[in-house]
Design a protein around this motif. Structure first.
Motif, mmCIF file in Angstrom:
data_model
loop_
_atom_site.group_PDB
_atom_site.id
_atom_site.type_symbol
_atom_site.label_atom_id
_atom_site.label_comp_id
_atom_site.label_asym_id
_atom_site.label_seq_id
_atom_site.Cartn_x
_atom_site.Cartn_y
_atom_site.Cartn_z
ATOM 1 N N ILE A 1 -6.990 8.531 6.952
ATOM 2 C CA ILE A 1 -6.727 9.057 5.609
ATOM 3 C C ILE A 1 -5.425 8.511 5.051
ATOM 4 O O ILE A 1 -5.330 8.234 3.849
ATOM 5 N N SER A 2 -4.423 8.331 5.880
ATOM 6 C CA SER A 2 -3.174 7.708 5.405
ATOM 7 C C SER A 2 -3.450 6.310 4.872
ATOM 8 O O SER A 2 -2.919 5.923 3.820
ATOM 9 N N HIS A 3 -4.279 5.563 5.574
ATOM 10 C CA HIS A 3 -4.640 4.221 5.091
ATOM 11 C C HIS A 3 -5.407 4.316 3.779
ATOM 12 O O HIS A 3 -5.170 3.540 2.848
ATOM 13 N N PHE A 4 -6.315 5.283 3.697
ATOM 14 C CA PHE A 4 -7.057 5.497 2.453
ATOM 15 C C PHE A 4 -6.093 5.712 1.290
ATOM 16 O O PHE A 4 -6.176 5.048 0.261
ATOM 17 N N TRP A 5 -5.141 6.661 1.462
ATOM 18 C CA TRP A 5 -4.200 6.938 0.373
ATOM 19 C C TRP A 5 -3.315 5.724 0.092
ATOM 20 O O TRP A 5 -3.001 5.430 -1.057
ATOM 21 N N TRP A 6 -2.913 5.018 1.124
ATOM 22 C CA TRP A 6 -2.106 3.813 0.933
ATOM 23 C C TRP A 6 -2.814 2.848 -0.012
ATOM 24 O O TRP A 6 -2.219 2.333 -0.948
ATOM 25 N N THR A 7 -4.114 2.630 0.225
ATOM 26 C CA THR A 7 -4.850 1.683 -0.624
ATOM 27 C C THR A 7 -5.121 2.266 -2.002
ATOM 28 O O THR A 7 -5.025 1.548 -3.001
ATOM 29 N N VAL A 8 -5.428 3.555 -2.099
ATOM 30 C CA VAL A 8 -5.660 4.193 -3.397
ATOM 31 C C VAL A 8 -4.397 4.115 -4.251
ATOM 32 O O VAL A 8 -4.466 3.932 -5.472
ATOM 33 N N LEU A 9 -3.249 4.216 -3.613
ATOM 34 C CA LEU A 9 -1.976 4.181 -4.340
ATOM 35 C C LEU A 9 -1.461 2.759 -4.551
ATOM 36 O O LEU A 9 -0.330 2.570 -4.984
ATOM 37 N N GLY A 10 -2.303 1.776 -4.257
ATOM 38 C CA GLY A 10 -1.973 0.402 -4.611
ATOM 39 C C GLY A 10 -1.447 -0.471 -3.505
ATOM 40 O O GLY A 10 -1.073 -1.625 -3.752
ATOM 41 N N GLY A 11 -1.415 0.032 -2.281
ATOM 42 C CA GLY A 11 -0.953 -0.784 -1.158
ATOM 43 C C GLY A 11 -2.052 -1.712 -0.663
ATOM 44 O O GLY A 11 -3.241 -1.431 -0.832
ATOM 45 N N ASP A 12 -1.653 -2.813 -0.074
ATOM 46 C CA ASP A 12 -2.612 -3.742 0.521
ATOM 47 C C ASP A 12 -3.171 -3.149 1.805
ATOM 48 O O ASP A 12 -2.425 -2.600 2.621
ATOM 49 N N ALA A 13 -4.466 -3.298 1.986
ATOM 50 C CA ALA A 13 -5.116 -2.784 3.187
ATOM 51 C C ALA A 13 -4.515 -3.419 4.432
ATOM 52 O O ALA A 13 -4.280 -4.616 4.475
ATOM 53 N N TYR A 14 -4.249 -2.600 5.434
ATOM 54 C CA TYR A 14 -3.765 -3.096 6.720
ATOM 55 C C TYR A 14 -4.760 -2.775 7.833
ATOM 56 O O TYR A 14 -4.553 -3.147 8.976
ATOM 57 N N LEU A 15 -5.834 -2.069 7.480
ATOM 58 C CA LEU A 15 -6.934 -1.795 8.400
ATOM 59 C C LEU A 15 -8.234 -2.236 7.726
ATOM 60 O O LEU A 15 -8.302 -2.323 6.497
ATOM 61 N N ASP A 16 -9.254 -2.437 8.506
ATOM 62 C CA ASP A 16 -10.552 -2.828 7.962
ATOM 63 C C ASP A 16 -11.460 -1.601 7.911
ATOM 64 O O ASP A 16 -12.471 -1.530 8.593
ATOM 65 N N ASN A 17 -11.051 -0.614 7.123
ATOM 66 C CA ASN A 17 -11.804 0.630 7.020
ATOM 67 C C ASN A 17 -12.661 0.631 5.760
ATOM 68 O O ASN A 17 -12.270 0.073 4.738
ATOM 69 N N GLN A 18 -13.795 1.303 5.860
ATOM 70 C CA GLN A 18 -14.668 1.535 4.715
ATOM 71 C C GLN A 18 -14.587 3.019 4.367
ATOM 72 O O GLN A 18 -14.525 3.861 5.262
ATOM 73 N N TYR A 19 -14.623 3.320 3.084
ATOM 74 C CA TYR A 19 -14.506 4.705 2.641
ATOM 75 C C TYR A 19 -15.670 5.063 1.728
ATOM 76 O O TYR A 19 -15.987 4.316 0.810
ATOM 77 N N ASN A 20 -16.275 6.196 1.995
ATOM 78 C CA ASN A 20 -17.276 6.782 1.123
ATOM 79 C C ASN A 20 -16.937 8.264 1.063
ATOM 80 O O ASN A 20 -17.608 9.097 1.672
ATOM 81 N N VAL A 21 -15.864 8.543 0.366
ATOM 82 C CA VAL A 21 -15.248 9.867 0.388
ATOM 83 C C VAL A 21 -16.206 10.956 -0.080
ATOM 84 O O VAL A 21 -16.357 11.979 0.582
#
Length: 123
Positions: free
Chosen positions: A47-67
């Motif tokens: 979830i931290s990675h999810f918020w990081w990307t939602v808030l404009g950060g570059d992805a650092y994990l290869d996660n898929q989200y279907n919230v």
């Protein structure tokens, strides 16, 4: 111009996620729904990675989200979305100054609306 994620840093986003899920685990309505989570550190990192990307950060994990689908699958109702947001807002505001907090919460409300809409029966 830097993104909200860059201005906050991963540590702040991680802290918000950890504190939020600590409250979820003891919340009378939300704890039973989130009992499907068995590896909280992994979930919080996800979830931290999810918020990081939602808030404009570059992805650092290869996660898929279907919230919306994930929350629908565990039975999150529109009323529970309201509870979720009521827990989330003070934690964000404790760690993030406006206008970044306002923008993060705007995004959270939009996500909450999509979850609520998926779980609203059509007449």
């Amino acid at each position: 111009m830097s993104s909200i994620a860059q201005r906050l840093g991963r540590e702040v986003i991680d802290t918000v996620s950890r504190q939020f899920y600590a409250q979820i685990r003891v919340h009378p309505q939300l704890a039973p729904i989130f009992a499907v989570v068995h590896d909280w550190p992994r979930h919080e990192a996800h979830i931290s990675h999810f918020w990081w990307t939602v808030l404009g950060g570059d992805a650092y994990l290869d996660n898929q989200y279907n919230v919306a689908r994930k929350h629908l699958d565990i039975g999150v109702t529109p009323a529970l979305v309201d509870e979720w947001l009521a827990l989330f807002e003070p934690i964000v505001r404790r760690h993030v100054a406006s206008p970044d907090a306002d923008e993060w919460l705007r995004k959270a409300r939009m996500i909450g609306q999509s979850i609520a809409l998926m779980n609203t029966p059509l007449d």
